[in-house]
Design a protein around this motif. Structure first.
Motif, PDB file in Angstrom:
ATOM      1  N   GLU A 228       0.686  -1.204   0.179  1.00 39.63           N
ATOM      2  CA  GLU A 228      -0.070  -0.067   0.234  1.00 39.63           C
ATOM      3  C   GLU A 228       0.821   1.242   0.092  1.00 39.63           C
ATOM      4  O   GLU A 228       0.392   2.422  -0.532  1.00 39.63           O
ATOM      5  CB  GLU A 228      -0.901  -0.026   1.322  1.00 39.63           C
ATOM      6  CG  GLU A 228      -1.786   1.133   1.270  1.00 39.63           C
ATOM      7  CD  GLU A 228      -2.966   0.962   2.641  1.00 39.63           C
ATOM      8  OE1 GLU A 228      -4.128   1.141   2.356  1.00 39.63           O
ATOM      9  OE2 GLU A 228      -2.262   0.737   3.606  1.00 39.63           O
ATOM     10  N   HIS A 229       2.052   1.074   0.519  1.00 39.60           N
ATOM     11  CA  HIS A 229       3.079   2.125   0.605  1.00 39.60           C
ATOM     12  C   HIS A 229       3.916   2.252  -0.601  1.00 39.60           C
ATOM     13  O   HIS A 229       4.946   2.947  -0.516  1.00 39.60           O
ATOM     14  CB  HIS A 229       3.678   2.243   2.015  1.00 39.60           C
ATOM     15  CG  HIS A 229       2.843   2.810   3.045  1.00 39.60           C
ATOM     16  ND1 HIS A 229       2.823   4.245   3.464  1.00 39.60           N
ATOM     17  CD2 HIS A 229       1.620   2.218   3.904  1.00 39.60           C
ATOM     18  CE1 HIS A 229       1.861   4.164   4.358  1.00 39.60           C
ATOM     19  NE2 HIS A 229       1.322   3.300   4.563  1.00 39.60           N
ATOM     20  N   GLY A 230       3.716   1.244  -1.579  1.00 38.56           N
ATOM     21  CA  GLY A 230       4.683   1.503  -2.732  1.00 38.56           C
ATOM     22  C   GLY A 230       5.768   0.521  -2.748  1.00 38.56           C
ATOM     23  O   GLY A 230       6.288   0.532  -3.672  1.00 38.56           O
ATOM     24  N   LEU A 231       5.959  -0.337  -1.851  1.00 35.82           N
ATOM     25  CA  LEU A 231       7.175  -1.219  -1.597  1.00 35.82           C
ATOM     26  C   LEU A 231       6.573  -2.644  -1.901  1.00 35.82           C
ATOM     27  O   LEU A 231       5.949  -3.432  -1.378  1.00 35.82           O
ATOM     28  CB  LEU A 231       7.916  -1.037  -0.294  1.00 35.82           C
ATOM     29  CG  LEU A 231       9.205  -1.462  -0.207  1.00 35.82           C
ATOM     30  CD1 LEU A 231      10.095  -0.847   0.763  1.00 35.82           C
ATOM     31  CD2 LEU A 231       9.085  -3.184   0.032  1.00 35.82           C
ATOM     32  N   GLU A 232       7.089  -3.100  -3.056  1.00 41.05           N
ATOM     33  CA  GLU A 232       6.995  -4.540  -3.459  1.00 41.05           C
ATOM     34  C   GLU A 232       8.082  -5.467  -3.479  1.00 41.05           C
ATOM     35  O   GLU A 232       8.036  -6.436  -3.268  1.00 41.05           O
ATOM     36  CB  GLU A 232       6.083  -4.660  -4.767  1.00 41.05           C
ATOM     37  CG  GLU A 232       4.870  -3.708  -4.714  1.00 41.05           C
ATOM     38  CD  GLU A 232       3.988  -4.171  -5.660  1.00 41.05           C
ATOM     39  OE1 GLU A 232       4.084  -5.504  -6.146  1.00 41.05           O
ATOM     40  OE2 GLU A 232       2.931  -3.513  -6.167  1.00 41.05           O
ATOM     41  N   LYS A 233       9.248  -5.109  -3.677  1.00 44.58           N
ATOM     42  CA  LYS A 233      10.500  -5.597  -3.748  1.00 44.58           C
ATOM     43  C   LYS A 233      11.650  -4.813  -3.069  1.00 44.58           C
ATOM     44  O   LYS A 233      11.709  -3.592  -3.239  1.00 44.58           O
ATOM     45  CB  LYS A 233      10.907  -5.841  -5.128  1.00 44.58           C
ATOM     46  CG  LYS A 233      10.240  -7.244  -5.910  1.00 44.58           C
ATOM     47  CD  LYS A 233      10.447  -8.432  -5.151  1.00 44.58           C
ATOM     48  CE  LYS A 233       9.887  -9.626  -5.874  1.00 44.58           C
ATOM     49  NZ  LYS A 233      10.069 -10.859  -5.290  1.00 44.58           N
ATOM     50  N   VAL A 234      12.553  -5.314  -2.557  1.00 41.61           N
ATOM     51  CA  VAL A 234      13.406  -4.515  -1.774  1.00 41.61           C
ATOM     52  C   VAL A 234      14.844  -5.401  -1.901  1.00 41.61           C
ATOM     53  O   VAL A 234      14.870  -6.535  -1.888  1.00 41.61           O
ATOM     54  CB  VAL A 234      13.274  -4.215  -0.355  1.00 41.61           C
ATOM     55  CG1 VAL A 234      13.193  -5.355   0.505  1.00 41.61           C
ATOM     56  CG2 VAL A 234      14.191  -3.144   0.232  1.00 41.61           C
ATOM     57  N   GLY A 235      16.044  -4.664  -1.868  1.00 45.65           N
ATOM     58  CA  GLY A 235      17.332  -5.365  -2.154  1.00 45.65           C
ATOM     59  C   GLY A 235      17.874  -6.146  -0.841  1.00 45.65           C
ATOM     60  O   GLY A 235      18.721  -6.966  -0.915  1.00 45.65           O
ATOM     61  N   ARG A 236      17.731  -5.275   0.184  1.00 49.31           N
ATOM     62  CA  ARG A 236      18.181  -5.640   1.354  1.00 49.31           C
ATOM     63  C   ARG A 236      17.294  -5.064   2.619  1.00 49.31           C
ATOM     64  O   ARG A 236      16.645  -3.910   2.319  1.00 49.31           O
ATOM     65  CB  ARG A 236      19.529  -5.373   1.608  1.00 49.31           C
ATOM     66  CG  ARG A 236      20.029  -4.016   1.684  1.00 49.31           C
ATOM     67  CD  ARG A 236      21.483  -3.356   1.548  1.00 49.31           C
ATOM     68  NE  ARG A 236      21.713  -2.162   1.428  1.00 49.31           N
ATOM     69  CZ  ARG A 236      21.929  -1.374   2.386  1.00 49.31           C
ATOM     70  NH1 ARG A 236      21.928  -1.772   3.697  1.00 49.31           N
ATOM     71  NH2 ARG A 236      22.143  -0.076   2.374  1.00 49.31           N
ATOM     72  N   ALA A 237      17.721  -5.419   3.729  1.00 54.76           N
ATOM     73  CA  ALA A 237      16.365  -5.029   4.733  1.00 54.76           C
ATOM     74  C   ALA A 237      17.323  -5.004   5.969  1.00 54.76           C
ATOM     75  O   ALA A 237      18.335  -5.827   6.177  1.00 54.76           O
ATOM     76  CB  ALA A 237      15.260  -5.618   4.756  1.00 54.76           C
ATOM     77  N   ALA A 238      16.882  -4.239   7.153  1.00 54.91           N
ATOM     78  CA  ALA A 238      17.262  -4.581   8.799  1.00 54.91           C
ATOM     79  C   ALA A 238      16.013  -4.448   9.406  1.00 54.91           C
ATOM     80  O   ALA A 238      14.877  -4.118   9.456  1.00 54.91           O
ATOM     81  CB  ALA A 238      17.882  -3.288   9.024  1.00 54.91           C
ATOM     82  N   VAL A 239      16.309  -5.333  10.403  1.00 58.37           N
ATOM     83  CA  VAL A 239      15.210  -5.703  11.406  1.00 58.37           C
ATOM     84  C   VAL A 239      15.346  -5.370  12.668  1.00 58.37           C
ATOM     85  O   VAL A 239      16.728  -5.916  13.157  1.00 58.37           O
ATOM     86  CB  VAL A 239      14.603  -7.448  11.251  1.00 58.37           C
ATOM     87  CG1 VAL A 239      13.796  -7.365  12.599  1.00 58.37           C
ATOM     88  CG2 VAL A 239      14.066  -7.735  10.023  1.00 58.37           C
ATOM     89  N   LEU A 240      15.087  -4.464  13.513  1.00 57.84           N
ATOM     90  CA  LEU A 240      15.262  -4.065  14.770  1.00 57.84           C
ATOM     91  C   LEU A 240      14.605  -4.916  16.069  1.00 57.84           C
ATOM     92  O   LEU A 240      13.414  -4.907  15.958  1.00 57.84           O
ATOM     93  CB  LEU A 240      14.902  -2.603  14.853  1.00 57.84           C
ATOM     94  CG  LEU A 240      15.492  -1.601  13.905  1.00 57.84           C
ATOM     95  CD1 LEU A 240      14.963  -0.123  14.239  1.00 57.84           C
ATOM     96  CD2 LEU A 240      17.062  -1.625  13.891  1.00 57.84           C
ATOM     97  N   GLY A 241      15.405  -5.858  16.464  1.00 53.65           N
ATOM     98  CA  GLY A 241      14.741  -6.854  17.592  1.00 53.65           C
ATOM     99  C   GLY A 241      14.548  -8.105  17.132  1.00 53.65           C
ATOM    100  O   GLY A 241      14.962  -8.389  15.976  1.00 53.65           O
ATOM    101  N   ALA A 242      14.070  -9.070  17.846  1.00 54.46           N
ATOM    102  CA  ALA A 242      14.014 -10.372  17.631  1.00 54.46           C
ATOM    103  C   ALA A 242      12.679 -10.681  18.316  1.00 54.46           C
ATOM    104  O   ALA A 242      11.987  -9.916  19.183  1.00 54.46           O
ATOM    105  CB  ALA A 242      14.988 -10.993  18.284  1.00 54.46           C
ATOM    106  N   GLY A 243      12.241 -11.867  18.101  1.00 59.03           N
ATOM    107  CA  GLY A 243      11.077 -12.544  18.937  1.00 59.03           C
ATOM    108  C   GLY A 243      10.205 -12.906  17.912  1.00 59.03           C
ATOM    109  O   GLY A 243      10.273 -12.812  16.592  1.00 59.03           O
ATOM    110  N   ALA A 244       8.650 -12.986  18.293  1.00 62.31           N
ATOM    111  CA  ALA A 244       7.699 -13.524  17.403  1.00 62.31           C
ATOM    112  C   ALA A 244       7.415 -12.371  16.232  1.00 62.31           C
ATOM    113  O   ALA A 244       7.135 -12.706  15.189  1.00 62.31           O
ATOM    114  CB  ALA A 244       6.339 -13.639  18.314  1.00 62.31           C
ATOM    115  N   THR A 245       7.409 -11.169  16.535  1.00 60.98           N
ATOM    116  CA  THR A 245       7.016 -10.153  15.511  1.00 60.98           C
ATOM    117  C   THR A 245       8.290 -10.100  14.416  1.00 60.98           C
ATOM    118  O   THR A 245       8.015 -10.022  13.230  1.00 60.98           O
ATOM    119  CB  THR A 245       6.942  -8.720  16.002  1.00 60.98           C
ATOM    120  OG1 THR A 245       5.832  -8.902  17.075  1.00 60.98           O
ATOM    121  CG2 THR A 245       6.439  -7.730  14.973  1.00 60.98           C
ATOM    122  N   ALA A 246       9.185 -10.155  15.078  1.00 59.99           N
ATOM    123  CA  ALA A 246      10.502 -10.501  13.887  1.00 59.99           C
ATOM    124  C   ALA A 246      10.723 -11.586  13.259  1.00 59.99           C
ATOM    125  O   ALA A 246      10.959 -11.248  12.161  1.00 59.99           O
ATOM    126  CB  ALA A 246      11.964 -10.168  15.014  1.00 59.99           C
TER     127      ALA A 246
END
Length: 286
Positions: free
Chosen positions: A120-138
């Protein structure tokens, strides 16, 4: 799925704590927009040890489904007849559908909800990403990234145990996961997509590290909103996807599966959620 539009049926959200869940607001808005006046959606405080008894006490035929929040997303699995591949991929069920034959099927709408919010915000593909945190949502974030990220994902965590857990999820979900200490999180903000999965206040100290030309931030929090990080991100011109976006999209998928009506009324659900949050920030709970 059959269309259950005739007559009234019941649904609810379960979890602990549950008092501030927005799910009743969103689902009731969906029922109203879909013309289902006989449907009810409630919330119940249910802890892990009480879940089996709660399910056993539900009258057959009255209930269409349940939404589950923490701490029930994993403990429910042995109590179900089957779970979807999506739910199995992260060992987490946030949706239970009661079939007409009495079977209980578990699903996970968090993952497709994340993808829909990003799209919905225009992002369908990405080359790399960062995740802040760990756990179920991560882990749900990694599952979503497995479908749209073509390169590595770096997870910023506070302990080696969490790092090892994220690497295991990466192997399971076929995502190239690299891990880094939380102290290096400011560097992670340079990724084209950053997904913040941490509790309220955790990322506040990162607000000053937002780059001059940020990409997309997906902050899964919705209250309080905006977070300091989201505000700083917007101020620098970056795209921000918020927790309400995720909540609305995952609830819309739940409403579709419970009622058999598609598409769910996203605009009406989002408007109801925004009104409820505005009322809360102004004083009494909506």
């Amino acid at each position: 799925m059959a269309d259950h539009s005739t007559g009234g049926r019941r649904a609810a959200v379960l979890g602990s704590p549950i008092a501030h869940s927005l799910s009743p607001v969103l689902h009731r808005a969906a029922y109203e927009a879909l013309g289902l006046p006989g449907w009810r959606y409630d919330r119940f405080e249910v802890e892990e040890l009480g879940l089996a008894g709660f399910l056993a006490g539900l009258p057959e035929g009255d209930w269409a489904g349940l939404s589950l929040t923490m701490p029930l997303k994993r403990v429910v699995i042995p109590l179900l007849d089957e779970i979807s591949e999506t739910a199995a991929s992260v060992e987490a069920v946030n949706t239970v559908i009661f079939d007409e034959d009495g079977r209980r099927t578990g699903d996970n709408t968090d993952i497709p909800g994340m993808l829909a919010a990003l799209r919905e915000h225009g992002l369908e593909k990405v080359g790399r990403a960062a995740v802040l945190g760990a756990g179920a949502t991560a882990s749900s974030a990694l599952a979503a990234l497995s479908r749209i990220c073509t390169g590595p994902v770096t997870a910023y965590v506070r302990s080696e145990a969490r790092a090892a857990e994220m690497r295991r999820w990466g192997e399971r979900l076929a995502v190239e996961v690299r891990t880094a200490d939380w102290s290096e999180a400011p560097e992670g903000l340079h990724a084209p997509l950053v997904i913040a999965t941490t509790p309220a206040g955790t990322t506040d100290a990162l607000a000053g590290a937002v780059p001059d030309r940020p990409g997309t931030l997906f902050d899964v929090l919705y209250e309080p909103w905006p977070t300091r990080l989201a505000s700083a991100w917007s101020a620098r011109g970056g795209e921000v996807v918020g927790g309400l976006d995720l909540l609305v999209h995952q609830a819309a998928l739940q409403a579709e599966r419970m009622t058999g009506r598609t598409p769910a009324p996203l605009a009406a659900m989002r408007e109801a959620g925004e009104r409820a949050l505005a009322a809360r920030s102004g004083g009494p709970e909506a």
